[in-house]
Scaffold this active site. Structure first.
Site, PDB file in Angstrom:
ATOM      1  N   GLY A  73       0.912  -0.892  -0.467  1.00 31.73           N
ATOM      2  CA  GLY A  73       0.085  -0.160   0.004  1.00 31.73           C
ATOM      3  C   GLY A  73       1.230   1.415  -0.437  1.00 31.73           C
ATOM      4  O   GLY A  73       0.480   2.235  -0.787  1.00 31.73           O
ATOM      5  N   THR A  74       1.739   1.373   0.831  1.00 34.14           N
ATOM      6  CA  THR A  74       2.665   2.705   0.843  1.00 34.14           C
ATOM      7  C   THR A  74       3.088   2.441  -0.512  1.00 34.14           C
ATOM      8  O   THR A  74       3.235   3.871  -1.386  1.00 34.14           O
ATOM      9  CB  THR A  74       3.768   2.181   1.638  1.00 34.14           C
ATOM     10  OG1 THR A  74       3.526   1.775   2.868  1.00 34.14           O
ATOM     11  CG2 THR A  74       4.789   3.155   1.874  1.00 34.14           C
ATOM     12  N   CYS A 326       2.384   1.463  12.911  1.00 35.99           N
ATOM     13  CA  CYS A 326       3.629   1.935  12.199  1.00 35.99           C
ATOM     14  C   CYS A 326       4.366   3.474  12.931  1.00 35.99           C
ATOM     15  O   CYS A 326       5.387   3.660  12.636  1.00 35.99           O
ATOM     16  CB  CYS A 326       3.407   2.513  10.939  1.00 35.99           C
ATOM     17  SG  CYS A 326       2.718   1.546   9.746  1.00 35.99           S
TER      18      CYS A 326
HETATM   19  N1  PLP Z   1      -2.249   3.846   4.338  1.00 34.04           N
HETATM   20  C1  PLP Z   1      -3.127   2.353   5.489  1.00 34.04           C
HETATM   21  C2  PLP Z   1      -4.045   3.244   5.913  1.00 34.04           C
HETATM   22  C3  PLP Z   1      -2.662   1.722   5.493  1.00 34.04           C
HETATM   23  O1  PLP Z   1      -3.667   1.529   7.295  1.00 34.04           O
HETATM   24  C4  PLP Z   1      -1.451   1.197   5.427  1.00 34.04           C
HETATM   25  C5  PLP Z   1      -1.263   0.044   6.809  1.00 34.04           C
HETATM   26  O2  PLP Z   1      -1.178   0.163   7.972  1.00 34.04           O
HETATM   27  C6  PLP Z   1      -0.762   1.501   4.878  1.00 34.04           C
HETATM   28  C7  PLP Z   1      -1.279   2.331   4.027  1.00 34.04           C
HETATM   29  C8  PLP Z   1       0.248   0.789   4.631  1.00 34.04           C
HETATM   30  O3  PLP Z   1       0.128  -0.557   4.238  1.00 34.04           O
HETATM   31  P1  PLP Z   1       0.955  -1.271   3.605  1.00 34.04           P
HETATM   32  O4  PLP Z   1       1.739  -1.719   4.885  1.00 34.04           O
HETATM   33  O5  PLP Z   1       0.557  -2.251   2.768  1.00 34.04           O
HETATM   34  O6  PLP Z   1       2.379  -0.569   3.131  1.00 34.04           O
END
Ligand code: PLP
Length: 381
Positions: A73-74, A326
């Protein structure tokens, strides 16, 4: 699959890998061809990726050509925002986002500020809500992009993305709209492409796929330069040999989730059950946000330190979060933006649920939390 003995209430941090995703992953690891190779082994791998893309696209409500696989997602958020503002650079260097976004969005915006962009961070009200009116009021003639999440990862609040997209596009159709839907994918009961956003980020490990796979929806007609260049995979938009095993697992997790039509109601019902039991057992507990999304809520134990509570619970095999995973111990910027008093901030806990969550686990959580609280001194006493 999660270890039997673990009482897990941190599904917003990550989810156990679905058994069907494990099977799909193992299958794809065995059939190891490179989808770019021109012989049969490669063609088979390419065919599987094609079918997996169709599955994930169907869940998002888009056509497969609008979906690029990424590593997480990042990465999807970074790509959308960095390349989105670049695609709109003639419009200007102003971004609108919210103060309650995930670090994947906030840190990207901060980096862009260092590069000369101006960012408006919309503040939520005391309950964590942001309105479409706030978004439209923040627009300027030089606004290039709006970024707004669908479900807040700490409060479970549902942000008015569809309404905001409509209002923003009515005010200025040239503004690109990005939505971080990492916590919304398959947690709301409509396909996300219907939100109307130009760019939508999702992630596999929040829905029973392994870590290391995500996707970015890029609406037909929106042109983004690649973030990663190389061999031209993903239609030239995201190079790098396709992560065939992760992609297979992602599609299998999506299929498994979609086949379980009662999953959202069950998740929401367990959350409500847990909140009721917690209120009964712990009169000092306050609910920060019951969360409109079925899987997330936030509570607080004013006078207690949430890191300590989380550690004590962890020692008893109960996993909850003191905020987004995070944050690594820093106070939550989301709860701070909501203006919570310090004792509420200090004692904040995020509980997150899944279709696997049971009443028995909820009872164990409540008992463990009561035990933890009884064994700790409050900082107020
Ligand atoms: N956006 C939101 C709202 C999230 O909760 C998270 C992860 O906790 C992310 C982005 C990041 O996703 P990823 O862990 O797949 O990089």
């Amino acid at each position: 699959m999660k270890p039997e003995q673990l009482i897990y209430f941190d599904y917003a941090a990550t989810t156990p890998v679905h058994p069907e995703a494990v099977d799909a992953m193992v299958g794809a690891l065995g059939a190891f061809g490179n989808p770019s190779s021109r012989y049969e082994y490669g063609r088979q791998a390419a065919q599987r990726v094609k079918e997996d893309r169709e599955t994930v696209a169907r869940a998002l409500g888009c056509v497969p050509a609008e979906l690029c696989f990424t590593s997480c997602g990042t990465e999807s958020d970074n790509w959308a925002i960095r390349r989105g503002v670049e695609a709109n650079r003639r419009k200007g260097k102003h971004i609108v986002t919210t103060a309650i976004e995930h670090a994947a969005v906030l840190e990207t915006c901060k980096d862009l500020e260092r590069q000369g962009y101006e960012v408006t961070y919309l503040k939520p009200d005391k309950t964590g809500r942001i309105t479409a009116e706030q978004v439209v009021s923040a627009l300027r003639p030089d606004t290039a992009l709006v970024s707004m999440m669908l479900v807040n990862n700490e409060t479970g609040a549902l942000l008015p993305v569809a309404e905001s997209v409509k209002a923003v596009k009515a005010a200025d159709p040239a503004v690109l709209f990005h939505c971080d839907a990492v916590q919304g994918f398959l947690k709301v009961d409509y396909p996300l492409a219907r939100l109307g956003a130009d760019l939508i980020a999702v992630s596999g490990h929040k829905i029973g796929a392994p870590k290391g796979i995500g996707a970015l929806y890029i609406k037909k007609g929106v042109r983004l330069r690649p973030l990663i260049t190389g061999g031209g995979q993903e239609d030239g938009l995201r190079s790098g040999t396709e992560a065939t095993a992760q992609i297979a697992a992602f599609a299998a997790a999506v299929r498994a989730d979609m086949a379980d039509s009662g999953r959202l109601e069950h998740t929401a019902a367990i959350k409500e059950y847990t909140l009721n039991k917690l209120r009964e057992a712990l009169p000092k507990l306050e609910v920060i946000s019951p969360g409109e999304a079925p899987h997330i809520c936030a509570v607080t134990l004013p006078g207690y330190k949430s890191e300590v509570v989380v550690r004590v619970l962890g020692d008893r095999g109960v996993c909850v979060s003191s905020g987004s995973a995070c944050h690594r111990g820093r106070p939550s910027h989301v709860f701070a933006a909501m203006g919570l008093p310090k004792p509420w901030l200090d004692g904040a806990l995020r509980l997150s649920f899944s279709p696997e969550s049971t009443r028995e686990e909820a009872d164990n959580l409540v008992e463990a939390l009561k035990g933890a609280v009884d064994s700790l001194f409050t900082t107020l006493s």
